[in-house]
Write an enzyme that holds these catalytic residues in place. Sequence first.
Site, PDB file in Angstrom:
ATOM      1  N   LYS A   1       3.684  63.583 -44.648  1.00  0.00           N
ATOM      2  CA  LYS A   1       4.814  62.689 -44.325  1.00  0.00           C
ATOM      3  C   LYS A   1       4.458  61.236 -44.649  1.00  0.00           C
ATOM      4  O   LYS A   1       5.310  60.458 -45.035  1.00  0.00           O
ATOM      5  CB  LYS A   1       5.203  62.842 -42.856  1.00  0.00           C
ATOM      6  CG  LYS A   1       5.389  64.299 -42.424  1.00  0.00           C
ATOM      7  CD  LYS A   1       6.242  65.113 -43.418  1.00  0.00           C
ATOM      8  CE  LYS A   1       5.997  66.605 -43.263  1.00  0.00           C
ATOM      9  NZ  LYS A   1       6.561  67.383 -44.407  1.00  0.00           N
TER      10      LYS A   1
ATOM     11  N   ASP B   1      12.401  66.566 -45.958  1.00  0.00           N
ATOM     12  CA  ASP B   1      12.289  67.286 -44.688  1.00  0.00           C
ATOM     13  C   ASP B   1      11.516  66.411 -43.685  1.00  0.00           C
ATOM     14  O   ASP B   1      10.790  65.508 -44.063  1.00  0.00           O
ATOM     15  CB  ASP B   1      11.546  68.606 -44.918  1.00  0.00           C
ATOM     16  CG  ASP B   1      11.618  69.520 -43.695  1.00  0.00           C
ATOM     17  OD1 ASP B   1      10.734  70.380 -43.547  1.00  0.00           O
ATOM     18  OD2 ASP B   1      12.542  69.354 -42.871  1.00  0.00           O
ATOM     19  N   ASN B   2      11.700  66.678 -42.393  1.00  0.00           N
ATOM     20  CA  ASN B   2      10.848  66.131 -41.329  1.00  0.00           C
ATOM     21  C   ASN B   2      10.875  64.629 -41.146  1.00  0.00           C
ATOM     22  O   ASN B   2       9.865  64.033 -40.735  1.00  0.00           O
ATOM     23  CB  ASN B   2       9.383  66.552 -41.543  1.00  0.00           C
ATOM     24  CG  ASN B   2       9.235  68.001 -41.809  1.00  0.00           C
ATOM     25  OD1 ASN B   2       8.833  68.405 -42.896  1.00  0.00           O
ATOM     26  ND2 ASN B   2       9.581  68.822 -40.830  1.00  0.00           N
TER      27      ASN B   2
ATOM     28  N   GLU C   1      12.320  73.552 -37.585  1.00  0.00           N
ATOM     29  CA  GLU C   1      12.344  74.983 -37.873  1.00  0.00           C
ATOM     30  C   GLU C   1      11.943  75.811 -36.651  1.00  0.00           C
ATOM     31  O   GLU C   1      11.008  75.489 -35.936  1.00  0.00           O
ATOM     32  CB  GLU C   1      11.415  75.331 -39.055  1.00  0.00           C
ATOM     33  CG  GLU C   1      10.017  74.775 -38.978  1.00  0.00           C
ATOM     34  CD  GLU C   1       9.862  73.460 -39.716  1.00  0.00           C
ATOM     35  OE1 GLU C   1      10.873  72.736 -39.830  1.00  0.00           O
ATOM     36  OE2 GLU C   1       8.771  73.126 -40.147  1.00  0.00           O
TER      37      GLU C   1
ATOM     38  N   ASP D   1       8.399  67.611 -48.924  1.00  0.00           N
ATOM     39  CA  ASP D   1       8.024  68.386 -47.731  1.00  0.00           C
ATOM     40  C   ASP D   1       6.509  68.436 -47.604  1.00  0.00           C
ATOM     41  O   ASP D   1       5.957  69.366 -47.005  1.00  0.00           O
ATOM     42  CB  ASP D   1       8.602  69.801 -47.859  1.00  0.00           C
ATOM     43  CG  ASP D   1       8.565  70.552 -46.529  1.00  0.00           C
ATOM     44  OD1 ASP D   1       8.624  71.809 -46.556  1.00  0.00           O
ATOM     45  OD2 ASP D   1       8.445  69.902 -45.467  1.00  0.00           O
TER      46      ASP D   1
HETATM   47  O1  LIG Z   1       2.918  68.581 -42.200  1.00  0.00           O
HETATM   48  C1  LIG Z   1       3.876  69.196 -42.622  1.00  0.00           C
HETATM   49  N1  LIG Z   1       3.993  69.511 -43.914  1.00  0.00           N
HETATM   50  C2  LIG Z   1       2.945  69.110 -44.869  1.00  0.00           C
HETATM   51  C3  LIG Z   1       1.768  70.125 -44.850  1.00  0.00           C
HETATM   52  C4  LIG Z   1       0.584  69.649 -45.673  1.00  0.00           C
HETATM   53  C5  LIG Z   1       0.991  69.330 -47.089  1.00  0.00           C
HETATM   54  C6  LIG Z   1      -0.216  69.306 -48.002  1.00  0.00           C
HETATM   55  N2  LIG Z   1       0.239  68.835 -49.289  1.00  0.00           N
HETATM   56  C7  LIG Z   1       1.000  69.538 -50.146  1.00  0.00           C
HETATM   57  C8  LIG Z   1       1.190  68.719 -51.250  1.00  0.00           C
HETATM   58  N3  LIG Z   1       0.543  67.554 -51.041  1.00  0.00           N
HETATM   59  C9  LIG Z   1      -0.037  67.623 -49.837  1.00  0.00           C
HETATM   60  C10 LIG Z   1       4.934  69.664 -41.658  1.00  0.00           C
HETATM   61  C11 LIG Z   1       4.642  69.646 -40.303  1.00  0.00           C
HETATM   62  C12 LIG Z   1       5.590  70.097 -39.364  1.00  0.00           C
HETATM   63  C13 LIG Z   1       5.275  70.079 -37.920  1.00  0.00           C
HETATM   64  C14 LIG Z   1       6.283  69.789 -36.994  1.00  0.00           C
HETATM   65  C15 LIG Z   1       5.998  69.766 -35.627  1.00  0.00           C
HETATM   66  C16 LIG Z   1       4.712  70.046 -35.195  1.00  0.00           C
HETATM   67  F1  LIG Z   1       4.424  70.042 -33.878  1.00  0.00           F
HETATM   68  C17 LIG Z   1       3.704  70.330 -36.120  1.00  0.00           C
HETATM   69  C18 LIG Z   1       3.984  70.342 -37.480  1.00  0.00           C
HETATM   70  C19 LIG Z   1       6.833  70.581 -39.796  1.00  0.00           C
HETATM   71  C20 LIG Z   1       7.128  70.586 -41.159  1.00  0.00           C
HETATM   72  O2  LIG Z   1       8.330  71.049 -41.606  1.00  0.00           O
HETATM   73  C21 LIG Z   1       6.198  70.126 -42.092  1.00  0.00           C
HETATM   74  O3  LIG Z   1       6.554  70.137 -43.410  1.00  0.00           O
HETATM   75 MG   LIG Z   2       8.676  70.471 -43.580  1.00  0.00          MG
END
Ligand SMILES: O=C(NCCCCCn1ccnc1)c1cc(-c2ccc(F)cc2)cc(O)c1O
Ligand SMILES: [Mg+2]
Length: 214
Positions: free
Chosen positions: A144, A169-170, A199, A141
């Site tokens: 991506k 996820d995603n 979500e 998660d």
């Molecule tokens: O980017 C996401 N997650 C990673 C966050 C940074 C991780 C940092 N990290 C942690 C460890 N190594 C690196 C994410 C984004 C969205 C989303 C969906 C639609 C929208 F319009 C905007 C955003 C929905 C999710 O469910 C997500 O998980």
């Molecule tokens: Mg996610």
Amino acid sequence: QFVSLRQRILSAVQKNATRGDPRSVIRAIDQFCSQKEWAMNVGNEKGCILDSVVSEVNPATVLELGTYCGYSTVRIASLLPPYAKFITLEFNPDFAAVARQVIAWAGLEDKVQLVEGASSDWIPKIKEQFGIKTFDLVFLDHWKEHYLSDTKLMEECGLLRKGSVLLADNVICPGAPDYVEYVRSSPRYKSHYFRSHLEYTKAEENLWYLGIIE
Ligand SMILES: O=C(NCCCCCn1ccnc1)c1cc(-c2ccc(F)cc2)cc(O)c1O
Ligand SMILES: [Mg+2]
């Protein structure tokens, strides 16, 4: 003064959830994010699918890539057997700081190890640092565009075995097309997806389930 979204999520937990009660922490975050402000927690609809996979796998070792505020961390940790080893990796120190407090509020700080840093740096060190041979379950998660490279890295580091389950996820939104393409065309994996929604929205989304068969 400016209060960040992650701080508002933490305040909602501390105000509305009961200390030591993981389900009330999950409910408080879901209520805040559906009634006040959207945030990228896996959410309750996909969260129930996550719960069913965790319960079915009943993992002794779990890796979560991407802690954020600890919402899915609390969901997973609350379902693990007492002997289980659960590591969650978070790159962003501000997210990690909030997640530690959310996990503690749920009373689950002894069930999970939150490690700060880049997954690509940490994955090669997990075996000797945490005494883990392979992971029974991995929940992806985080960034991506790192799903595929980190899955290949876990393979190379011998962290995955026949029977390991990866849940991502995603895969639709924001999307991980190279990851889906790779796992679908590889004979090593049996994959299927759970239909769901992004979500707190009505946008279509899938949770991608991957079973390692070879
Ligand atoms: O980017 C996401 N997650 C990673 C966050 C940074 C991780 C940092 N990290 C942690 C460890 N190594 C690196 C994410 C984004 C969205 C989303 C969906 C639609 C929208 F319009 C905007 C955003 C929905 C999710 O469910 C997500 O998980
Ligand atoms: Mg996610």
